[in-house]
Enzyme design. Structure first.
Site, short mmCIF file in Angstrom:
data_model
loop_
_atom_site.label_atom_id
_atom_site.label_comp_id
_atom_site.label_asym_id
_atom_site.label_seq_id
_atom_site.Cartn_x
_atom_site.Cartn_y
_atom_site.Cartn_z
N THR A 182 -3.70 -84.04 23.82
CA THR A 182 -4.29 -83.58 22.56
C THR A 182 -3.21 -83.26 21.53
OG1 THR A 182 -6.15 -82.65 23.77
CG2 THR A 182 -5.70 -81.73 21.59
N ARG A 210 -18.25 -86.06 28.60
CA ARG A 210 -17.40 -84.89 28.82
C ARG A 210 -16.82 -84.43 27.49
NH1 ARG A 210 -11.56 -83.78 27.94
NH2 ARG A 210 -11.00 -82.11 29.39
N VAL A 211 -16.95 -83.15 27.19
CA VAL A 211 -16.34 -82.54 26.01
C VAL A 211 -15.31 -81.54 26.49
CG1 VAL A 211 -16.73 -81.13 23.96
CG2 VAL A 211 -18.41 -82.88 24.60
N GLY A 212 -14.11 -81.62 25.96
CA GLY A 212 -13.04 -80.73 26.38
C GLY A 212 -12.86 -79.54 25.47
N ASP A 213 -11.75 -78.84 25.66
CA ASP A 213 -11.51 -77.61 24.92
C ASP A 213 -11.26 -77.83 23.44
OD1 ASP A 213 -9.02 -78.84 25.46
OD2 ASP A 213 -7.98 -76.93 25.25
N THR A 233 -3.27 -77.79 24.44
CA THR A 233 -3.35 -79.18 24.85
C THR A 233 -3.08 -79.27 26.34
OG1 THR A 233 -2.49 -81.41 24.43
CG2 THR A 233 -0.91 -79.62 24.33
N GLY A 234 -3.66 -80.27 26.98
CA GLY A 234 -3.48 -80.41 28.41
C GLY A 234 -4.80 -80.25 29.15
N GLY A 236 -7.90 -79.11 29.62
CA GLY A 236 -8.85 -78.39 28.79
C GLY A 236 -9.85 -77.55 29.55
#
Length: 320
Positions: A182, A210-213, A233-234, A236
């Site tokens: 990210t 899928r939705v990340g942070d 980033t990373g 999530g």
């Protein structure tokens, strides 16, 4: 008047000069973050944001992005957005044109983008497709070497291997050499406003939807002008479970310096059990222009520009 500054995670260097141009001529932090992030999203050599991002398990690129303002804590984000190359701009539109909501995902996010005149594009480039296929072939070869018990035909065994592989690739896939993940950008403008922007194509081979942070307030993005802004980033899923971005800002509110706040926020997330654990990184900026970052390994950096900069300057991150 405040001295403008803009900071970003690895690979934000593609966009920070554009963001600083906006700040130098008196533009807003929100304008600077959007302009800088759009340059990153349009960078075809970057396979973790925007056009050219690596696709999900079905071979479809899905993008997440968010923006948050420090003065009001207004937030706009999109998740699992398909077909629109600049999710940071769609996230801004959610913030400004749909104030009754904070987040849109999937088909709803695409519908909103269409209604607001955003242009569609093919997000899966030839290079990203080739990387995706090569990684699939490598993983498939490894799986084919294993024996499958209880199957009567190779066809059934192969089908089951494929389905299992689609769900397991996130755990097994290692990122390529060099900076990845990210992109975070945080800007402070001359009027004292702050904005945090985050954009990503997420984990390669992720489960569709899928939705990340990056789209979640408090997890990958948090901005409160009383203390500052932070982004992650990373991995999530860890920052979502740890509320890591907000934790970092609250630590700065309690008096911690940005780098130490980032390190402590990562340390808190590291206590969570996670069989899919991967590195998490963070960076932060205060309303008076102090900044810092932290990571799980040595050699990690973040980029900074001020009005006196001729190019992004790289600063080391604290190490967890």
């Amino acid at each position: 008047m405040t001295d403008p500054v803009i900071i970003g995670s690895e690979r934000s260097e593609a966009g920070l000069p554009t963001g600083m141009e906006v700040l130098s001529r008196g533009g807003s932090a929100l304008d600077a973050v959007e302009a800088a992030m759009r340059r990153c999203e349009d960078n075809l050599a970057d396979h973790y944001v925007g056009t050219g991002g690596l696709p999900n398990a079905q071979g479809v690129v899905e993008l997440d992005a968010s923006v948050m303002l420090g003065s009001s804590r207004s937030f706009g984000s999109v998740g699992a957005l398909r077909g629109y190359p600049n999710p940071i701009s769609v996230a801004r539109a959610v913030l400004e044109r749909l104030p009754q909501h904070c987040m849109l995902v999937g088909e709803g996010a695409a519908l909103f983008a269409e209604e607001n005149g955003f242009t569609t594009a093919e997000l899966l480039t030839d290079e990203a497709r080739a990387l995706w296929r090569a990684q699939l072939l490598a993983a498939g070869a490894a799986e084919s070497a294993k024996s499958v018990e209880g199957e009567n035909t190779a066809a059934v065994a192969g089908d089951r291997r494929y389905r299992s592989e689609s769900l397991d690739l996130v755990r097994r896939l290692a990122p390529h050499e060099g900076p990845w993940g990210t992109i975070n950008i945080i800007a402070l403008d001359a009027a004292g406003e702050m904005c945090v922007g985050v954009s990503t194509s997420g984990y390669p081979f992720k489960y569709p939807g899928r939705v990340g942070d990056s789209a979640v307030p408090g997890a990958g993005n948090w901005c409160d002008l009383r203390a500052g802004g932070a982004a992650c980033t990373g991995r999530g899923e860890l920052s979502m479970r740890g509320g890591t971005a907000r934790t970092i800002v609250e630590l700065m509110a309690g008096g911690e310096q940005p780098a130490e706040a980032c390190r402590l926020g990562l340390a808190d997330a590291a206590t969570l059990p996670d069989e899919f654990r991967a590195e998490l990184r963070a960076l932060a900026l205060t309303p008076d222009g102090r900044h810092g970052g932290a990571a799980g390994q040595f050699g990690s950096v973040y980029a900074v520009m001020t009005t006196g900069s001729t190019e992004p300057e790289l600063h080391p991150r604290a190490v967890l």
